[in-house]
Write a protein that holds these residues in place. Structure first.
Motif, short mmCIF file in Angstrom:
data_model
loop_
_atom_site.label_atom_id
_atom_site.label_comp_id
_atom_site.label_asym_id
_atom_site.label_seq_id
_atom_site.Cartn_x
_atom_site.Cartn_y
_atom_site.Cartn_z
N TYR A 135 -19.52 2.53 -22.00
CA TYR A 135 -19.28 3.11 -20.68
C TYR A 135 -19.69 4.58 -20.65
O TYR A 135 -19.93 5.21 -21.69
CB TYR A 135 -17.79 2.97 -20.30
CG TYR A 135 -16.87 3.78 -21.18
CD1 TYR A 135 -16.42 5.05 -20.79
CD2 TYR A 135 -16.42 3.29 -22.40
CE1 TYR A 135 -15.58 5.80 -21.59
CE2 TYR A 135 -15.58 4.03 -23.21
CZ TYR A 135 -15.16 5.29 -22.81
OH TYR A 135 -14.32 6.03 -23.61
N MET A 136 -19.77 5.10 -19.43
CA MET A 136 -20.10 6.51 -19.20
C MET A 136 -18.90 7.17 -18.52
O MET A 136 -18.53 6.81 -17.40
CB MET A 136 -21.34 6.62 -18.31
CG MET A 136 -21.69 8.03 -17.86
SD MET A 136 -23.27 8.08 -16.93
CE MET A 136 -22.88 7.05 -15.49
N GLY A 137 -18.28 8.12 -19.21
CA GLY A 137 -17.14 8.84 -18.65
C GLY A 137 -17.59 10.17 -18.07
O GLY A 137 -18.22 10.97 -18.77
N LEU A 138 -17.29 10.42 -16.81
CA LEU A 138 -17.65 11.66 -16.13
C LEU A 138 -16.39 12.50 -15.98
O LEU A 138 -15.52 12.21 -15.14
CB LEU A 138 -18.27 11.36 -14.76
CG LEU A 138 -19.45 10.37 -14.78
CD1 LEU A 138 -19.93 10.09 -13.36
CD2 LEU A 138 -20.60 10.90 -15.64
N MET A 192 -25.37 -6.56 -22.98
CA MET A 192 -25.81 -7.07 -21.69
C MET A 192 -25.18 -6.19 -20.61
O MET A 192 -24.11 -5.60 -20.80
CB MET A 192 -25.39 -8.53 -21.51
CG MET A 192 -23.88 -8.75 -21.51
SD MET A 192 -23.48 -10.51 -21.35
CE MET A 192 -21.68 -10.45 -21.31
N THR A 193 -25.84 -6.09 -19.46
CA THR A 193 -25.29 -5.30 -18.37
C THR A 193 -23.97 -5.88 -17.91
O THR A 193 -23.85 -7.08 -17.68
CB THR A 193 -26.28 -5.25 -17.19
OG1 THR A 193 -27.51 -4.66 -17.63
CG2 THR A 193 -25.71 -4.44 -16.04
N HIS A 194 -22.97 -5.01 -17.79
CA HIS A 194 -21.64 -5.44 -17.35
C HIS A 194 -20.98 -4.23 -16.71
O HIS A 194 -20.73 -3.24 -17.38
CB HIS A 194 -20.82 -5.97 -18.52
CG HIS A 194 -19.52 -6.59 -18.09
ND1 HIS A 194 -19.45 -7.87 -17.56
CD2 HIS A 194 -18.25 -6.12 -18.10
CE1 HIS A 194 -18.18 -8.15 -17.27
NE2 HIS A 194 -17.44 -7.11 -17.59
N PRO A 242 -18.31 1.54 -16.40
CA PRO A 242 -18.72 0.52 -17.36
C PRO A 242 -20.21 0.20 -17.19
O PRO A 242 -20.69 0.04 -16.06
CB PRO A 242 -17.86 -0.69 -17.00
CG PRO A 242 -16.72 -0.14 -16.18
CD PRO A 242 -17.31 1.02 -15.44
N LEU A 243 -20.92 0.13 -18.30
CA LEU A 243 -22.37 -0.08 -18.25
C LEU A 243 -22.79 -1.40 -18.88
O LEU A 243 -23.52 -2.18 -18.28
CB LEU A 243 -23.09 1.06 -18.97
CG LEU A 243 -22.76 2.49 -18.52
CD1 LEU A 243 -23.47 3.49 -19.42
CD2 LEU A 243 -23.16 2.70 -17.07
N PHE A 244 -22.33 -1.63 -20.12
CA PHE A 244 -22.81 -2.77 -20.90
C PHE A 244 -21.66 -3.39 -21.70
O PHE A 244 -20.71 -2.71 -22.07
CB PHE A 244 -23.91 -2.34 -21.88
CG PHE A 244 -25.02 -1.53 -21.26
CD1 PHE A 244 -25.97 -2.14 -20.44
CD2 PHE A 244 -25.11 -0.16 -21.46
CE1 PHE A 244 -26.99 -1.40 -19.86
CE2 PHE A 244 -26.12 0.59 -20.89
CZ PHE A 244 -27.07 -0.02 -20.08
N GLN A 245 -21.78 -4.69 -21.98
CA GLN A 245 -20.85 -5.39 -22.87
C GLN A 245 -21.59 -5.79 -24.13
O GLN A 245 -22.70 -6.32 -24.07
CB GLN A 245 -20.26 -6.63 -22.19
CG GLN A 245 -19.25 -7.38 -23.05
CD GLN A 245 -18.54 -8.49 -22.29
OE1 GLN A 245 -18.60 -8.55 -21.06
NE2 GLN A 245 -17.87 -9.38 -23.01
N ARG A 246 -20.96 -5.53 -25.26
CA ARG A 246 -21.61 -5.79 -26.54
C ARG A 246 -21.76 -7.28 -26.79
O ARG A 246 -20.89 -8.08 -26.43
CB ARG A 246 -20.85 -5.14 -27.70
CG ARG A 246 -21.55 -5.32 -29.05
CD ARG A 246 -20.87 -4.56 -30.15
NE ARG A 246 -21.20 -3.14 -30.16
CZ ARG A 246 -22.28 -2.62 -30.73
NH1 ARG A 246 -23.16 -3.42 -31.31
NH2 ARG A 246 -22.48 -1.32 -30.72
N ILE A 247 -22.87 -7.65 -27.40
CA ILE A 247 -23.14 -9.02 -27.82
C ILE A 247 -23.23 -9.04 -29.34
O ILE A 247 -23.87 -8.16 -29.94
CB ILE A 247 -24.47 -9.53 -27.23
CG1 ILE A 247 -24.41 -9.55 -25.70
CG2 ILE A 247 -24.82 -10.92 -27.76
CD1 ILE A 247 -25.74 -9.83 -25.04
N GLU A 248 -22.57 -9.98 -29.96
CA GLU A 248 -22.73 -10.13 -31.41
C GLU A 248 -23.80 -11.16 -31.68
O GLU A 248 -23.70 -12.31 -31.24
CB GLU A 248 -21.42 -10.54 -32.09
CG GLU A 248 -21.58 -10.69 -33.59
CD GLU A 248 -20.27 -10.71 -34.34
OE1 GLU A 248 -20.21 -11.36 -35.41
OE2 GLU A 248 -19.30 -10.08 -33.89
N ASN A 249 -24.83 -10.74 -32.39
CA ASN A 249 -25.90 -11.65 -32.80
C ASN A 249 -25.64 -12.08 -34.24
O ASN A 249 -25.73 -11.25 -35.14
CB ASN A 249 -27.26 -10.96 -32.74
CG ASN A 249 -27.53 -10.31 -31.40
OD1 ASN A 249 -27.68 -9.10 -31.31
ND2 ASN A 249 -27.59 -11.10 -30.35
#
Length: 532
Positions: free
Chosen positions: A288-291, A326-328, A497-504
C-alpha cells in the motif's frame, strides 16, 4: 514424542537437507521443500509470530476450528471442537471437544488442555496474545472466563462479538491446543513450559517435530495415529535456502519437491522447465501507499485523489512485480470475509493533472523513505516518474527495514510504500488498523494502527462502523458491513491499497494438493501427495 535434534533425526535431516544433489529425485514418501526459514525464533505457539515458525506449528498442532486444505473457500471448519453453541445473549461460546483424539505423547486431548492452552497464552502475554486478549481476557480473569467441564469448553466474552470474529481468531496458530501434562512436566519456574516449547512441540497435529537445526533445516515426521488419518508424506524436510536462484537449480535437478521463495525471473525460467509446474496463490499481504496527513501537501484531498491515478497498476504488475503481486485496491485481501474486489482507480496522468489543476495545485516536492528491498524501490521509482508528469517531485530515500519502521512509527514518513500482513483470518485484523483510529493525537502513540502512523483522522462514523462489524451476529450482514466500510474508505482515505502479494511455488509435476495456506493460513502438508 521426539526431542529436538535427536541424533538419528538430525542425521536424517542433514542427509536429506544438507547434502548437495544427493538424489536424482526425492524419496517417494518424503516432501523436500526449499524456503527461507531463518526467521524462526521460537516454536511455542504462545510466542511464535514469524512466518516460518507458524508454518511448523500449523502442522504439528490442531486448533478448535481450522481450515480444510482441499477447500479453503469453505472458511473455518470444526476441528478439535466437533461443534459449538453460542449463548442467547452472545456473551459465551461453548465448544464440545472431539472424543478419541490423542496428542503425540499418547495423552488424550481434553477440554482441560484446550482451556489451559488459551489461558496460557493470556498469562504469558507474548506478542500474539492480543489475538485472544481483544475479547476481554486478562491474566487476572482468564481462569474465570475460559473454563471447562467434562468435554465442554466455554469462552465468556466481554461483549457479544460476532461468532465469525471469535472463530476466525481461533484458527490462528496462537490458539493451538497443547498437551498440558507433557508441557508442565518440562516447566521451569513459572514459565508454563515456554523455555521447553521454544525448541520442542506438544501437539496433536498431523506431524511431529523430528528435528530443527536453526538456519539449516526443519524435519517433520508423520503422526500415524492422527485423528484425520495418517498423512501420505511420512517426512517433510524444509531446507533453509535463501536465494531464489539456488531454489530454482535444486528444483531443476530434482533435489527438492517445492521451492517457495522464487523471483519473477526464476518463475519465468521454471515455467518452461520439463517436469516442473508453478502454482500461484494469493496471500494476505497488501502493498500500500500511505500519504502522511501531517504533510501539508499530502493532506489536500485533491492530492490524495490525484495520487490514486498516478500509480501504473497494470504496468507494474506486468513488469517488475509480475507474478509477485496482483492489483488489489481494498484493504481486505481476496480470500477474506467481505473482501471487495472493485478497482475504482486506473493509471491516468491526465486525470491526475486535471484534479490538481482544479484545486490550484501547480507542483510540490515530497519525500518517501523506502526499505531497500528491490520491489519497494522499483515501485517508488515508478511512482516518481508518474508524479513528475503531473508536476510533483518525489525524493526517494532508501533505508534499512528497521530505519524505515522506526521513522514510520514516529509518523515521520511522508509517503510510505510497503506491505501489511494480517495477524489472523478475520476481516477485523485489517479493518481495525486501516479504518480505525479513535485518537489521532501524537500522544496516543497508537503505532499498531496504520491510520495513526499516517495521521489519518478516521471519520467517527467509520470508527463506529468498524467496531459495529465485530458485533454483528449475522455473517452475511457482517460481510456487507465490511464492503460498505471499504467503499467509504476507497472514496476518501489517504492510505491506498495497491497490490496483493501472490506466492509462486515451484513444484515437481508429481506433487499434488499443495497448499501454501492461501490468504488466511500457513502452509498445510497433511493433504499433499506425490504421484508417479
Amino acid at each position: 514424542m521426539k526431542h529436538l535434534l535427536t541424533p538419528r533425526a538430525l542425521l536424517l535431516a542433514s542427509a536429506i537437507a544438507l547434502a548437495p544433489a544427493a538424489y536424482a529425485e526425492t524419496p517417494a514418501d518424503t516432501l523436500v521443500v526449499a524456503a527461507a526459514i531463518d526467521d524462526i525464533i521460537s516454536l511455542d505457539p504462545a510466542q511464535t509470530f514469524e512466518f516460518s515458525g507458524n508454518d511448523v506449528n500449523n502442522n504439528t498442532y490442531d486448533r478448535l476450528v481450522d481450515f480444510d486444505p482441499l477447500d479453503m473457500d469453505k472458511g473455518f471448519q470444526p476441528s478439535l471442537a466437533e461443534s459449538w453453541e453460542v449463548s442467547e445473549d452472545g456473551l459465551s461460546i461453548t465448544f464440545t471437544i472431539r472424543d478419541g483424539v490423542t496428542f503425540h505423547s499418547g495423552n488424550p486431548v481434553r477440554a482441560e488442555d484446550a482451556a489451559w492452552s488459551l489461558q496460557r497464552v493470556v498469562k504469558l502475554n507474548k506478542t500474539p496474545a492480543f489475538i485472544l486478549t481483544q475479547f476481554g481476557f486478562t491474566p487476572e480473569n482468564v481462569e474465570e472466563k475460559i473454563t471447562f467441564d467434562g468435554n465442554k469448553l466455554t469462552l465468556t466474552l466481554d461483549q457479544p462479538y460476532a461468532p465469525t470474529f471469535v472463530l476466525n481468531c481461533l484458527t490462528a496458530d496462537v490458539a493451538s491446543v497443547i498437551d498440558k501434562e507433557t508441557v508442565m512436566s518440562h516447566a521451569e519456574g513459572d514459565d508454563l513450559g515456554n523455555t521447553w516449547l521454544n525448541t520442542n512441540e506438544a501437539g496433536s497435529g498431523a506431524f511431529t517435530l523430528a528435528a530443527w537445526q536453526p538456519n539449516q533445516a526443519v524435519q517433520l515426521a508423520a503422526y500415524e495415529d492422527y485423528w484425520q488419518g495418517a498423512p501420505a508424506m511420512k517426512r517433510i524436510v524444509v531446507r533453509n535456502v535463501a536465494e531464489s536462484s539456488a531454489q530454482r537449480l535444486l528444483l531443476e535437478k530434482g533435489d527438492i519437491d517445492a521451492a517457495r521463495n522464487l523471483t519473477p525471473t526464476d518463475v519465468e525460467s521454471l515455467s518452461s522447465t520439463e517436469g516442473v509446474k508453478i502454482q500461484d496463490e494469493p496471500r494476505g499481504r497488501i502493498l500500500y501507499m500511505g500519504l502522511n496527513q501531517k504533510d501539508e501537501l499530502l493532506s489536500n484531498p485533491a492530492v490524495i485523489e490525484a495520487m490514486k491515478y498516478l500509480v501504473d497498476y497494470e504496468g507494474i504488475t506486468n513488469s517488475f512485480l509480475k507474478g509477485m503481486f496482483m492489483t488489489h485496491q481494498s484493504f481486505l485481501p481476496k480470500g477474506y470475509l467481505g473482501a471487495l474486489e472493485e478497482q475504482p482507480w486506473t493509471y491516468d496522468v491526465e486525470k491526475a493533472k486535471q484534479i490538481l489543476a482544479d484545486a490550484g495545485i501547480e507542483g510540490g516536492t515530497i519525500t518517501t523513505k523506502v526499505r531497500d528491498l528491490r520491489e519497494y524501490v522499483d515501485v517508488a521509482q515508478a511512482l516518481q516518474a508518474s508524479m513528475a508528469q503531473a508536476g510533483l517531485t518525489l525524493n526517494i530515500e532508501q533505508m534499512t527495514g528497521a530505519q524505515v519502521l522506526d521513522a514510520y512509527r514516529a509518523r515521520e514518513v511522508p509517503i510510505f510504500l510497503g506491505e501489511w500482513g494480517p495477524d489472523y483470518s478475520d476481516p477485523n485484523t485489517n479493518a481495525a488498523t486501516f479504518a480505525y483510529n479513535p485518537d489521532n493525537s501524537d500522544e496516543a502513540r497508537a503505532t499498531g494502527l496504520l491510520a495513526w502512523r499516517n495521521a489519518y483522522a478516521v471519520p467517527e462514523e467509520m470508527n463506529e462502523a468498524t467496531v459495529a462489524a465485530t458485533l454483528e451476529q449475522d455473517g452475511e450482514k457482517r460481510a456487507q458491513m465490511y464492503m460498505d466500510i471499504q467503499r467509504q474508505y476507497q472514496a476518501e482515505a489517504p492510505i491506498v491499497p495497491l497490490f496483493q502479494r501472490i506466492e509462486n511455488t515451484g513444484l515437481q509435476e508429481n506433487v499434488q494438493n499443495w497448499n501454501s495456506g492461501g490468504a488466511v493460513a500457513s502452509v498445510i502438508y497433511r493433504q499433499v501427495t506425490k504421484g508417479e
